[in-house]
Design an enzyme around this catalytic site. Structure first.
Site, PDB file in Angstrom:
ATOM      1  N   ASN A  83     -12.212 -18.504 -63.316  1.00 18.46           N
ATOM      2  CA  ASN A  83     -12.436 -19.539 -64.316  1.00 18.46           C
ATOM      3  C   ASN A  83     -11.694 -19.151 -65.591  1.00 18.46           C
ATOM      4  O   ASN A  83     -10.972 -18.148 -65.633  1.00 18.46           O
ATOM      5  CB  ASN A  83     -13.931 -19.786 -64.539  1.00 18.46           C
ATOM      6  CG  ASN A  83     -14.571 -18.799 -65.500  1.00 18.46           C
ATOM      7  OD1 ASN A  83     -14.094 -17.686 -65.682  1.00 18.46           O
ATOM      8  ND2 ASN A  83     -15.641 -19.199 -66.124  1.00 18.46           N
ATOM      9  N   GLU A 128     -23.535 -22.625 -66.035  1.00 18.74           N
ATOM     10  CA  GLU A 128     -22.822 -21.353 -66.059  1.00 18.74           C
ATOM     11  C   GLU A 128     -23.826 -20.214 -66.161  1.00 18.74           C
ATOM     12  O   GLU A 128     -24.401 -19.963 -67.219  1.00 18.74           O
ATOM     13  CB  GLU A 128     -21.846 -21.285 -67.251  1.00 18.74           C
ATOM     14  CG  GLU A 128     -20.952 -20.061 -67.165  1.00 18.74           C
ATOM     15  CD  GLU A 128     -20.782 -19.313 -68.470  1.00 18.74           C
ATOM     16  OE1 GLU A 128     -19.964 -18.391 -68.521  1.00 18.74           O
ATOM     17  OE2 GLU A 128     -21.494 -19.624 -69.453  1.00 18.74           O
ATOM     18  N   ASP A 172     -22.517 -24.793 -70.426  1.00 20.33           N
ATOM     19  CA  ASP A 172     -22.038 -23.502 -70.893  1.00 20.33           C
ATOM     20  C   ASP A 172     -23.223 -22.596 -71.232  1.00 20.33           C
ATOM     21  O   ASP A 172     -24.225 -23.058 -71.786  1.00 20.33           O
ATOM     22  CB  ASP A 172     -21.184 -23.733 -72.152  1.00 20.33           C
ATOM     23  CG  ASP A 172     -20.607 -22.450 -72.705  1.00 20.33           C
ATOM     24  OD1 ASP A 172     -19.690 -21.902 -72.075  1.00 20.33           O
ATOM     25  OD2 ASP A 172     -21.068 -21.980 -73.772  1.00 20.33           O
TER      26      ASP A 172
END
Ligand code: QV4
Ligand code: CA
Length: 522
Positions: free
Chosen positions: A316, A252, A216
């Protein structure tokens, strides 16, 4: 001589397949698709691996963050509380450590890998409270005693020079990486102590048997710091994945082209999430501001990274609800377009594909914003997450959308497995928004992206026979519950698709040939 050349070619191809040490997704042989079971409970994922994902040929599940997060009550238990870590204990609304372990083991046994969404850039916002394991924290002083982290472990004014400690200017890499992302306390990843704590958490997950990680907010960490953390990681379980393998890592990085930080900075530390992909496909299949006929060159020549550097997806969990600036994608709110777009994604070899599996929420668009985009998963009165129930027609109940259980989608997961290793052949367009292509001599797909009508004899490059169109029906025990497509001895088939029908796609492959004994799901 000939043999040498072939061997050399194979070697070069093998070298090209997975470049970096973290780019191999560790799929069981013949599998190639990830599903993000967003906010699912570990027990439900465990059941899904055995009853559906394994038999249907899925490679892996991306699971929601597994570690303790802040309990947010205003709004009441939003999905995004899971992006505010309190400790690395495996206790969340998805379940506890024992349930997590059971899930990983059962899924691995079913041939399905687990990738964990890992939040390592930051901790909670600047307030105090308690987490899902009952641990106290105070974000203001970077106090997370259950790790433990203290004031020294968060970035501060010595390295972050924005006016209020949060990121304001996305064109300043120092600010993006050293300041707080929307007020979330930014970890000091330059410190060995912090690197050790994060690596300890990831190694704990590896020891349980996970195959990889979604990282993340990777854009908010220096590539060098990530390298230092990943260098501390153990190999993944050799019994399941083979010896000497690093975890699969996909980072990400939202890079739509307009900011200082580029996806390419992260190729050395794994793959990246290619957000451009879903937006470009939405331009074609949803907005019709671009034409399907151009998809003949789909891939890196569209200004996207190389196939082995990316994870690709139509939407997403952020951009399906307007978070994160990742563009306006196709979601389950546009089911017809989602099925068309997914069919294209899975039929085309570019990238390692991920399917979003969502829950319903009461979308309430006001002035362009969805006022309910915080809404957490379906829950009981005590705010515990509801279980996923399965209806007689294989769809999900209790508020879970389960896009991955839509026939037009799961049959294309099998299509992708069957055509694996072949290239795109005979890409053709018939007008702006009608296309077809083959995957070697193993599969063929035709798509109408708008309301027009396609009626053509097309060379499919498939061996002659009757094939089940896996979009309109299922291939079961040698028979087809949908349309059958006849391919003649020259490989030609008559393809007739009305763009105004529910599913303006025809897809056939050698694993679903009517009358053949072979049943391929992956
Ligand atoms: C609020 C104010 C801030 C203020 C702060 C003070 O808005 O201005 O500075 O309080 O404490 C939630 C709230 C947000 C709140 C913040 C801190 O929505 O209003 O700030 O918490 O309390 C998800 C959500 C965020 C959410 C976050 C943490 O999207 O809204 O913030 O979880 O709960 C960029 C990044 C990219 C990121 C994307 C969303 O480059 O990395 O934004 N995507 C990932 C995840 C995403 C997650 C995060 C990163 C953070 O996919 O789901 O954010 O972990 O593009
Ligand atoms: Ca940071």
């Amino acid at each position: 001589m000939k043999v040498t050349i072939i061997c050399l070619a194979v070697l070069i191809m093998a070298a090209l397949v997975y470049c970096g040490p973290y780019s191999d997704p560790h799929c069981a042989p013949g599998r190639d698709t990830v599903v993000h079971l967003f906010e699912w409970k570990w027990n439900d994922i465990k059941a899904e691996c055995t009853r559906f994902l394994g038999p249907r040929g899925f490679c892996a599940v991306q699971v929601s963050p597994a570690n303790e997060n802040a309990v947010v009550t205003n709004p009441n238990r939003p999905w995004w509380e899971r992006y505010q870590p309190v400790s690395y204990k495996l206790i969340t609304r998805s379940g506890n450590e024992q349930e997590f372990r059971d899930m990983v083991q059962t899924c691995n046994n079913a041939g399905v890998r687990i990738y964990v969404d890992t939040v390592i850039n930051h901790m909670t916002g600047g307030y105090s409270g308690s987490g899902t394991a009952g641990d106290h924290f105070d974000g203001n002083s970077c106090s997370f005693p259950a790790v433990p982290y203290s004031n020294l472990d968060c970035n501060a004014g010595d390295v972050c020079h924005s006016s209020d400690g949060s990121i304001q200017n996305y064109n300043n890499p120092e600010e993006v990486r050293n300041c707080d992302l929307v007020g979330l306390k930014d970890l000091r990843l330059s410190k060995d102590y912090v690197r050790d704590k994060i690596a300890g958490y990831l190694n704990h997950l590896i020891s349980i048997g996970v195959a990889g990680f979604r990282v993340d907010a990777a854009k908010h960490m220096w590539p060098g710091d990530l390298e230092a953390v990943f260098a501390r990681l153990h190999n993944v379980d050799s019994n399941t994945f083979g010896s000497g393998k690093k975890p699969f890592i996909y980072q990400e990085v939202i890079d739509m082209g307009g900011e200082a930080i580029k996806m390419a900075e992260y190729f050395a530390t794994g793959r990246v999430t290619n957000f451009i992909y879903g937006v470009k496909l939405a331009d074609i299949f949803l907005r019709h501001t671009n034409q399907a006929k151009w998809l003949g060159s789909w891939g890196s020549s569209w200004g996207m990274p190389n196939t082995n550097d990316v994870v690709v997806f139509l939407s997403n969990h952020d951009n399906q609800r307007g978070h994160g600036g990742g563009g306006a994608p196709i979601t389950f709110f546009e089911p017809k377009q989602l099925k068309i777009g997914t069919a294209f994604m899975l039929a085309h070899p570019y990238g390692f594909p991920r399917i979003m599996s969502s829950y319903h929420w009461n979308r309430n668009i006001q002035g362009g914003d969805d006022a309910n985009n915080w809404a957490g998963p379906p829950h009981n009165n005590d705010m515990s997450t509801k279980s996923v129930t399965i209806n007689a027609d294989m769809t999900c109940g209790n508020g879970w959308v389960c896009e991955h259980r839509w026939r037009q989608i799961y049959n294309m997961v099998a299509f992708r497995n069957v055509v694996s290793g072949t290239g795109v052949l005979n890409f053709k367009s018939y007008g702006d928004q009608q296309i077809s292509f083959s995957r070697g001599s193993k599969g063929f797909i035709a798509i109408v992206a708008d309301g027009s009508h396609l009626n053509q004899n097309i060379n499919t490059n498939l061996p002659s026979g009757n094939y089940c169109d896996v979009i309109s029906g299922n291939y079961e025990n040698g028979a087809c519950t949908g349309k059958t497509i006849h391919v003649d001895s020259n490989g030609n088939a008559h393809i007739n698709i009305s763009g105004t029908s529910d599913d303006p796609v025809v897809a056939i492959h050698v694993g679903a040939k009517v009358g053949s004994a072979m049943q391929v799901t992956g």
